[in-house]
Design an enzyme around this catalytic site. Structure first.
Site, PDB file in Angstrom:
ATOM      1  N   ARG A  45       0.824  -1.263   0.019  1.00 16.42           N
ATOM      2  CA  ARG A  45      -0.007   0.100   0.061  1.00 16.42           C
ATOM      3  C   ARG A  45       1.044   1.195   0.044  1.00 16.42           C
ATOM      4  O   ARG A  45       0.410   2.307  -0.366  1.00 16.42           O
ATOM      5  CB  ARG A  45      -1.018   0.026   1.346  1.00 16.42           C
ATOM      6  CG  ARG A  45      -1.999   1.353   1.238  1.00 16.42           C
ATOM      7  CD  ARG A  45      -3.151   1.068   1.838  1.00 16.42           C
ATOM      8  NE  ARG A  45      -3.172   0.127   2.939  1.00 16.42           N
ATOM      9  CZ  ARG A  45      -2.421   0.629   4.350  1.00 16.42           C
ATOM     10  NH1 ARG A  45      -1.986   1.903   4.203  1.00 16.42           N
ATOM     11  NH2 ARG A  45      -2.355  -0.136   5.248  1.00 16.42           N
ATOM     12  N   TYR A  94     -17.566  15.486 -16.682  1.00 18.37           N
ATOM     13  CA  TYR A  94     -17.871  13.904 -16.537  1.00 18.37           C
ATOM     14  C   TYR A  94     -19.013  13.656 -15.534  1.00 18.37           C
ATOM     15  O   TYR A  94     -18.809  14.476 -14.309  1.00 18.37           O
ATOM     16  CB  TYR A  94     -16.500  13.211 -16.259  1.00 18.37           C
ATOM     17  CG  TYR A  94     -17.142  11.435 -16.283  1.00 18.37           C
ATOM     18  CD1 TYR A  94     -17.171  10.913 -17.116  1.00 18.37           C
ATOM     19  CD2 TYR A  94     -16.896  11.044 -14.776  1.00 18.37           C
ATOM     20  CE1 TYR A  94     -17.632   9.375 -17.068  1.00 18.37           C
ATOM     21  CE2 TYR A  94     -17.034   9.629 -14.835  1.00 18.37           C
ATOM     22  CZ  TYR A  94     -17.513   8.895 -15.851  1.00 18.37           C
ATOM     23  OH  TYR A  94     -17.649   7.410 -15.520  1.00 18.37           O
ATOM     24  N   ASP A 111      -9.039  17.670 -16.259  1.00 16.30           N
ATOM     25  CA  ASP A 111      -9.464  16.144 -16.829  1.00 16.30           C
ATOM     26  C   ASP A 111      -9.030  16.134 -18.299  1.00 16.30           C
ATOM     27  O   ASP A 111      -9.838  16.791 -19.110  1.00 16.30           O
ATOM     28  CB  ASP A 111     -10.697  15.928 -16.260  1.00 16.30           C
ATOM     29  CG  ASP A 111     -11.277  14.473 -16.666  1.00 16.30           C
ATOM     30  OD1 ASP A 111     -10.570  13.726 -17.468  1.00 16.30           O
ATOM     31  OD2 ASP A 111     -12.007  13.782 -15.771  1.00 16.30           O
ATOM     32  N   LYS A 113      -9.658   4.519 -19.804  1.00 19.39           N
ATOM     33  CA  LYS A 113     -10.181   4.820 -21.221  1.00 19.39           C
ATOM     34  C   LYS A 113      -9.085   4.673 -22.210  1.00 19.39           C
ATOM     35  O   LYS A 113      -8.661   3.400 -22.464  1.00 19.39           O
ATOM     36  CB  LYS A 113     -10.605   6.190 -21.209  1.00 19.39           C
ATOM     37  CG  LYS A 113     -11.718   6.646 -20.079  1.00 19.39           C
ATOM     38  CD  LYS A 113     -12.979   5.984 -20.043  1.00 19.39           C
ATOM     39  CE  LYS A 113     -13.642   6.096 -18.917  1.00 19.39           C
ATOM     40  NZ  LYS A 113     -14.039   6.921 -18.203  1.00 19.39           N
TER      41      LYS A 113
END
Ligand SMILES: *Cc1c(COP(=O)(O)O)cnc(C)c1O
Length: 414
Positions: free
Chosen positions: A62, A115, A180, A205
């Site tokens: 982590r 978005y 973005d 994407k």
């Protein structure tokens, strides 16, 4: 050695493979690491937990993973950034950006449309931020000393309107601007070179590009990256090493994929404009002379996404979703194959109807993510589906109406 973009895409993050004696990207799935020196373990843990990029020992997955770090390094190179930080998804990446910004204040200035789930995350105040919605030309007025971040998306989803990054950066002054850039990829646009502080990608994407991995990544300065890593260690929204491997394996073809699909998208957009059943086609740079010159300044082409409004309203859109054969009726974008979806009923259904309509998302709007198929095959499928949807004399039924809002604005402000 300074190389072209094409070459950089192929080689980024692979510089040490020869020295390691391997050719393919190594994958490290360890969750924990042997600590032969306890003091070194303690200092490594302290450094990584507070956001350092590396330490003498990874300690625990982590805190650090070399496969993820290798992809981050490659993506940072493509964006011209000092650093990049990978996350479990695009939404996890935006969440980390919002959480890390809290030390500068709780107010976010954002430009619509963005978005749908980005909009929802900001507007719901789920992470304790307040949002001031504005337009691209009013960022300066909306920004105050309480503003922690300015967030824009360009090209915007799903209207493909462009926001002038350099102008927003100028208006924002000292406040960091987050772009973005999912629709553009580093192939078409480099927001950091225009003064932005962070670039956000849903790597699900184009960067993944094959519809088989969910991930997010932020490219930024080393100091802002440290804040994001700190949040990532504390909240655990990690990019899995397999995801990092798949993303990194897709980088060498990113430029080829985007440029080829872009050609096809432009061709389809031009053909759609000629169809009487299509009211309007949206493609970056098409809506005005100003947008066209902005596209030519800011981007290396309009990209692979387009959207269009139908004459037949929602009913025709629903019919097209049923009748496409080669094209997959599905949300998401940036895959090797072509996808079609209805923003009002799907990706932007979490935004209330009034806001949707005000930001140009009509009930008859469909969005196409163009893939790598032959343009003639795509056109045959698309044109036939559009014509059929407008010829079908179907009796009106409840299926012809857009379902009511999932999160009406009254409920949100309560
Ligand atoms: C998909 C998407 C997101 C969210 O990313 P996930 O990987 O689905 O969490 C954010 N911004 C844009 C522009 C997107 O297309």
């Amino acid at each position: 050695m300074s190389v072209s973009n094409h070459t950089q895409g192929v080689h980024a993050g692979r510089e040490d493979l020869r020295e390691l004696g391997v050719h393919a990207l190594p994958v490290d799935l360890s969750t924990t690491y042997p600590l032969n020196d306890l003091a070194e373990g303690t200092s490594s843990l302290e450094a990584l937990a507070s956001g350092a990029a590396t330490a003498a020992n990874p300690v625990y997955a982590r805190l650090y993973n070399p496969t993820v770090a290798r992809f981050e390094n490659a993506l940072a190179q493509l964006e011209g950034a000092e650093a990049a930080v990978g996350f479990a998804s695009g939404m996890a990446a935006l969440s980390a950006i919002l959480l890390a910004s809290r030390e500068r204040g709780d107010e976010i200035v954002a430009v619509r449309p963005i978005y749908g789930t980005n909009d929802h995350l900001l507007d719901s105040g789920l992470l304790g931020n307040r949002v001031v919605w504005t337009t691209a030309d009013r960022v300066a007025e909306a920004t105050s000393e309480r503003t922690a971040l300015v967030l824009i998306e360009t090209p915007a989803n799903p209207t493909l309107e462009l926001v002038d990054i350099a102008d927003v950066v100028r208006q924002a002054g000292e406040v960091p601007v987050v772009v973005d850039s999912t629709f553009a990829t580093p192939v078409l646009q480099r927001p950091l070179a225009l003064g932005a502080s962070m670039v956000l990608h849903s790597a699900t994407k184009f960067i993944g590009g094959h519809g088989d991995v969910i991930a997010g990544v932020v490219a930024t300065s080393e100091s802002l990256a440290a804040g994001l890593r700190h949040v990532r260690v504390a909240t655990g929204a990690l990019m899995h090493p397999w995801a990092a491997y798949l993303l990194h394996r897709s980088l060498p073809t990113l430029k080829l994929r985007v440029e080829r699909a872009q050609q096809t998208a432009l061709d389809l957009a031009q053909r759609l404009r000629e169809l009487p059943e299509v009211r309007r086609v949206f493609y970056p740079g098409w809506s005005s002379e100003e947008q066209r010159s902005l596209r030519d300044r800011q981007m290396a082409g309009g990209g692979t996404m387009l959207s269009f409004e139908l004459e037949g309203g929602y009913a025709a859109a629903a019919q097209i979703m049923r009748s496409v054969a080669l094209i997959t009726p599905a949300v998401s974008l940036g895959s090797v194959d072509t996808l079609i979806q209805h923003p009002g009923a799907l990706t932007h259904h979490v935004v209330d109807a009034e806001t949707r309509h005000a930001s140009g998302i009509a009930d008859s709007l469909m969005r196409l993510s163009v893939g790598l198929e032959e343009v003639e095959d795509l056109w045959a499928d698309l044109a036939a589906s559009i014509r059929a949807a407008h010829q079908a004399p179907s009796a009106p039924s409840s299926a012809d109406e857009l379902p009511p809002d999932a999160f009406p604005s009254a409920q949100k402000s309560a």
